[in-house]
Design a protein around this motif. Structure first.
Motif, mmCIF file in Angstrom:
data_model
loop_
_atom_site.group_PDB
_atom_site.id
_atom_site.type_symbol
_atom_site.label_atom_id
_atom_site.label_comp_id
_atom_site.label_asym_id
_atom_site.label_seq_id
_atom_site.Cartn_x
_atom_site.Cartn_y
_atom_site.Cartn_z
ATOM 1 N N HIS A 185 -23.315 47.284 -8.944
ATOM 2 C CA HIS A 185 -22.904 48.055 -7.925
ATOM 3 C C HIS A 185 -23.741 47.744 -6.531
ATOM 4 C CE1 HIS A 185 -20.260 51.104 -10.022
ATOM 5 N NE2 HIS A 185 -21.246 50.968 -10.940
ATOM 6 N N PHE A 186 -23.239 47.089 -5.385
ATOM 7 C CA PHE A 186 -23.958 46.439 -4.314
ATOM 8 C C PHE A 186 -24.200 47.645 -3.503
ATOM 9 C CE2 PHE A 186 -23.111 42.649 -6.082
ATOM 10 C CZ PHE A 186 -23.673 41.451 -5.461
ATOM 11 N N ARG A 187 -23.727 48.841 -3.740
ATOM 12 C CA ARG A 187 -23.920 49.952 -2.788
ATOM 13 C C ARG A 187 -24.287 51.213 -3.448
ATOM 14 N NH1 ARG A 187 -24.239 48.361 2.690
ATOM 15 N NH2 ARG A 187 -23.359 46.047 2.561
ATOM 16 N N PRO A 188 -25.431 51.876 -3.231
ATOM 17 C CA PRO A 188 -25.561 53.287 -3.916
ATOM 18 C C PRO A 188 -24.716 54.353 -3.511
ATOM 19 C CG PRO A 188 -27.078 53.238 -2.047
ATOM 20 C CD PRO A 188 -26.185 51.912 -2.015
ATOM 21 N N PHE A 189 -25.109 55.543 -4.179
ATOM 22 C CA PHE A 189 -24.020 56.896 -3.892
ATOM 23 C C PHE A 189 -24.510 57.452 -2.532
ATOM 24 C CE2 PHE A 189 -23.808 56.478 -8.496
ATOM 25 C CZ PHE A 189 -22.576 56.721 -9.080
ATOM 26 N N GLY A 190 -25.726 56.997 -2.283
ATOM 27 C CA GLY A 190 -26.179 57.495 -0.931
ATOM 28 C C GLY A 190 -27.484 56.732 -0.276
ATOM 29 N N GLY A 191 -27.877 56.753 0.895
ATOM 30 C CA GLY A 191 -28.992 56.180 1.368
ATOM 31 C C GLY A 191 -28.870 54.710 1.370
ATOM 32 N N PRO A 192 -29.854 54.010 1.784
ATOM 33 C CA PRO A 192 -29.859 52.532 2.128
ATOM 34 C C PRO A 192 -29.718 51.478 0.741
ATOM 35 C CG PRO A 192 -32.139 53.376 2.558
ATOM 36 C CD PRO A 192 -31.394 54.708 2.136
ATOM 37 N N ALA A 193 -29.280 50.682 0.696
ATOM 38 C CA ALA A 193 -28.904 49.777 -0.150
ATOM 39 C C ALA A 193 -29.809 48.603 -0.142
ATOM 40 C CB ALA A 193 -27.404 49.175 -0.115
ATOM 41 N N ILE A 194 -29.969 47.981 -1.126
ATOM 42 C CA ILE A 194 -30.933 46.712 -1.153
ATOM 43 C C ILE A 194 -30.056 45.882 -0.448
ATOM 44 C CG2 ILE A 194 -31.578 44.655 -2.817
ATOM 45 C CD1 ILE A 194 -32.031 46.797 -4.850
ATOM 46 N N PRO A 195 -30.592 45.028 0.584
ATOM 47 C CA PRO A 195 -29.917 44.189 1.387
ATOM 48 C C PRO A 195 -29.087 43.023 0.582
ATOM 49 C CG PRO A 195 -32.027 44.377 2.475
ATOM 50 C CD PRO A 195 -31.895 45.280 0.964
ATOM 51 N N PHE A 196 -28.063 42.727 0.906
ATOM 52 C CA PHE A 196 -27.018 41.930 0.132
ATOM 53 C C PHE A 196 -27.789 40.445 -0.125
ATOM 54 C CE2 PHE A 196 -23.619 38.691 -0.026
ATOM 55 C CZ PHE A 196 -22.654 39.385 -0.829
ATOM 56 N N LYS A 197 -28.441 39.907 0.859
ATOM 57 C CA LYS A 197 -28.963 38.684 0.537
ATOM 58 C C LYS A 197 -30.252 38.823 -0.597
ATOM 59 C CE LYS A 197 -28.315 35.893 4.659
ATOM 60 N NZ LYS A 197 -28.971 35.297 5.883
ATOM 61 N N VAL A 250 -28.185 34.781 -13.304
ATOM 62 C CA VAL A 250 -26.713 35.218 -13.365
ATOM 63 C C VAL A 250 -26.042 34.457 -12.331
ATOM 64 C CG1 VAL A 250 -25.271 37.416 -12.697
ATOM 65 C CG2 VAL A 250 -27.574 37.742 -14.061
ATOM 66 N N ARG A 251 -25.051 33.922 -12.817
ATOM 67 C CA ARG A 251 -24.255 33.107 -11.919
ATOM 68 C C ARG A 251 -22.964 33.634 -11.225
ATOM 69 N NH1 ARG A 251 -28.464 31.960 -10.888
ATOM 70 N NH2 ARG A 251 -29.793 29.913 -11.020
ATOM 71 N N TYR A 252 -22.327 34.721 -11.887
ATOM 72 C CA TYR A 252 -21.256 35.327 -11.830
ATOM 73 C C TYR A 252 -21.508 36.735 -11.756
ATOM 74 C CZ TYR A 252 -19.468 30.838 -13.500
ATOM 75 O OH TYR A 252 -19.274 29.314 -13.376
ATOM 76 N N ALA A 253 -20.747 37.420 -10.924
ATOM 77 C CA ALA A 253 -21.178 38.980 -10.699
ATOM 78 C C ALA A 253 -19.771 39.634 -10.026
ATOM 79 C CB ALA A 253 -22.205 39.576 -9.916
ATOM 80 N N ASN A 254 -19.367 40.719 -10.199
ATOM 81 C CA ASN A 254 -18.431 41.466 -9.457
ATOM 82 C C ASN A 254 -19.240 42.350 -8.341
ATOM 83 O OD1 ASN A 254 -16.565 40.599 -11.071
ATOM 84 N ND2 ASN A 254 -16.036 42.463 -12.187
ATOM 85 N N VAL A 255 -18.616 42.338 -7.278
ATOM 86 C CA VAL A 255 -19.382 43.111 -6.145
ATOM 87 C C VAL A 255 -18.446 44.296 -6.228
ATOM 88 C CG1 VAL A 255 -19.851 43.078 -3.811
ATOM 89 C CG2 VAL A 255 -19.812 41.069 -5.165
ATOM 90 N N TYR A 256 -19.210 45.444 -6.896
ATOM 91 C CA TYR A 256 -18.679 46.811 -6.871
ATOM 92 C C TYR A 256 -19.255 47.678 -5.722
ATOM 93 C CZ TYR A 256 -16.856 46.544 -11.690
ATOM 94 O OH TYR A 256 -16.259 46.278 -12.891
ATOM 95 N N GLY A 257 -18.505 48.768 -5.147
ATOM 96 C CA GLY A 257 -19.377 49.476 -4.323
ATOM 97 C C GLY A 257 -19.523 50.786 -4.988
ATOM 98 N N ILE A 258 -19.323 51.902 -4.510
ATOM 99 C CA ILE A 258 -19.314 53.136 -5.105
ATOM 100 C C ILE A 258 -18.080 54.007 -4.445
ATOM 101 C CG2 ILE A 258 -20.543 55.420 -5.257
ATOM 102 C CD1 ILE A 258 -21.494 53.411 -7.115
ATOM 103 N N GLY A 259 -17.174 54.278 -5.248
ATOM 104 C CA GLY A 259 -15.804 54.636 -4.442
ATOM 105 C C GLY A 259 -16.139 56.374 -4.180
ATOM 106 N N GLN A 260 -17.078 56.816 -4.716
ATOM 107 C CA GLN A 260 -17.123 58.502 -4.533
ATOM 108 C C GLN A 260 -18.769 58.502 -4.013
ATOM 109 O OE1 GLN A 260 -15.899 57.819 -7.615
ATOM 110 N NE2 GLN A 260 -13.907 57.688 -6.562
ATOM 111 N N THR A 261 -18.972 58.652 -2.555
ATOM 112 C CA THR A 261 -20.288 58.838 -2.003
ATOM 113 C C THR A 261 -20.601 60.037 -1.641
ATOM 114 O OG1 THR A 261 -19.227 58.289 0.047
ATOM 115 C CG2 THR A 261 -19.803 56.362 -0.994
#
Length: 356
Positions: free
Chosen positions: A48-60, A71-82
């Protein structure tokens, strides 16, 4: 942003440069030596590249964590319910009573980061996490909106919640049979576009180990041709006392009946409550070996700003520890990524494990 074989080739080259123990010379110089190489997975299919609330760790910064940890492959999930934007919470369990609301904002934010900052040495697969499975009307229209804004970028859907008990105190509404029937329009689109769907659906709890099994069975019965990944093998913090034999029998039955069903073994809860116990692990490992071609690794790391590389590295290590007990073919499929490559139709190929 497929880069066929580039990353896998780099992994092969790196492996070939690693000396074999005790002077052994592998027959294939490009093979993966389990004695000298890490057991941690090169794929994080549940991140999960995004948290439920508050600031996220920057993408880079977060993609840097992947690079540093192998890790050389990853799925970029958000959080669907915030959580609400004015909430001071970053995690829903810290704020019982605060409603979590379905939102597309994380998917848009992840897509923007992918366009602006996609790394060249880590293969990322962008995922749609917005669908509210209890209210499927409008999911197809929102998919089309993402397509219009970011054509061809989204190649996965999930993690989406069918029933998640931990969210019930935050007004989460589980889907029912009627809701599941209403998924048909967007499920058809997923099938046509060969997009996998990762579903969080609790199997049950310590009072009733299979309380919600009927919901997942309904999904599989209605949509047998969709590629569905059952997150965490249906386990959760609320289900810590299930007999592994019973759990495995359920999974085996479903895997045999529905060949498009896959599992992910993300989340440290699986290790803490099951895999870390020798008797339980001795039952799960043969199951993982048998179905390895349809099993995906992952951390379930949620990138809230109160975490750092040390946290991610620990989660990767813990969720990868079961890899040590897999046979060589299963290790290749799961830890080295072949099951993930096959599911996504990537041209990348995992190295074979070295033979003595």
């Amino acid at each position: 942003m497929d880069r066929p074989s580039v990353i896998a080739g780099a992994l092969l080259a790196l492996t070939a440069l690693t000396a074999s123990p005790a002077g052994a010379v592998p027959a294939d110089p490009g093979c993966f030596d389990r004695d000298s190489r890490p057991y941690t997975s090169v794929v994080d299919s549940h991140l999960h590249f995004r948290p439920f609330g508050g600031p996220a760790i920057p993408f880079k910064e977060l993609t840097g964590y992947l690079r540093r940890s192998g890790v050389r492959y990853a799925n970029v999930y958000g959080i669907g319910q915030t959580l609400p934007s004015d909430s001071t919470c970053t995690y829903y369990l810290d704020c019982p009573g605060t409603p979590v609301e379905p939102s597309m904002k994380n998917d848009f934010a992840n897509a923007r980061d992918m366009v602006e900052n996609a790394p060249k040495d880590v293969h990322l697969t962008l995922s749609m996490t917005f669908p509210d499975l209890a209210h499927p009307d409008g999911v197809l229209q929102r998919m089309r909106l993402l397509d219009k804004e970011y054509p061809g970028r989204f190649r996965w859907m999930g993690e989406v919640n069918l029933v998640k008990q931990a969210l019930l105190r935050n007004d989460h509404e589980p889907a029912d049979r009627e809701d599941i029937a209403g998924w048909a329009p967007f499920m058809e689109q997923l099938r046509e576009r060969n997009i996998p769907l990762t579903i969080h659906s609790d199997l049950g709890n310590n009072d009733d180990h299979t309380e919600f099994l009927n919901l997942m069975e309904e999904v599989l019965k209605r949509y047998p041709d969709n590629r569905i990944v059952w997150a965490h093998m249906g386990l959760s913090k609320e289900l810590s006392t299930m007999d592994p034999a019973q759990h495995i029998d359920i999974l085996r039955h479903l895997m045999d009946r529905y060949p498009n069903l896959g599992l992910d073994i993300s989340w440290r809860v699986l290790y803490d409550q099951y895999f870390s116990h020798p008797k339980a692990r001795a039952q799960y490992v043969p199951f993982l070996n048998r179905y390895a071609e349809r099993i995906l690794p992952g951390t379930d790391f949620v990138a809230s700003r109160d975490k750092n590389f040390k946290t991610y590295k620990e989660e990767l290590d813990i969720t990868s520890r079961v890899n040590r007990y897999l046979d060589d073919e299963a290790f290749r499929d799961i830890a080295l990524g072949q099951s993930y490559f096959d599911l996504l139709g990537l041209d990348d190929t995992a190295p074979h494990v070295c033979r003595s």
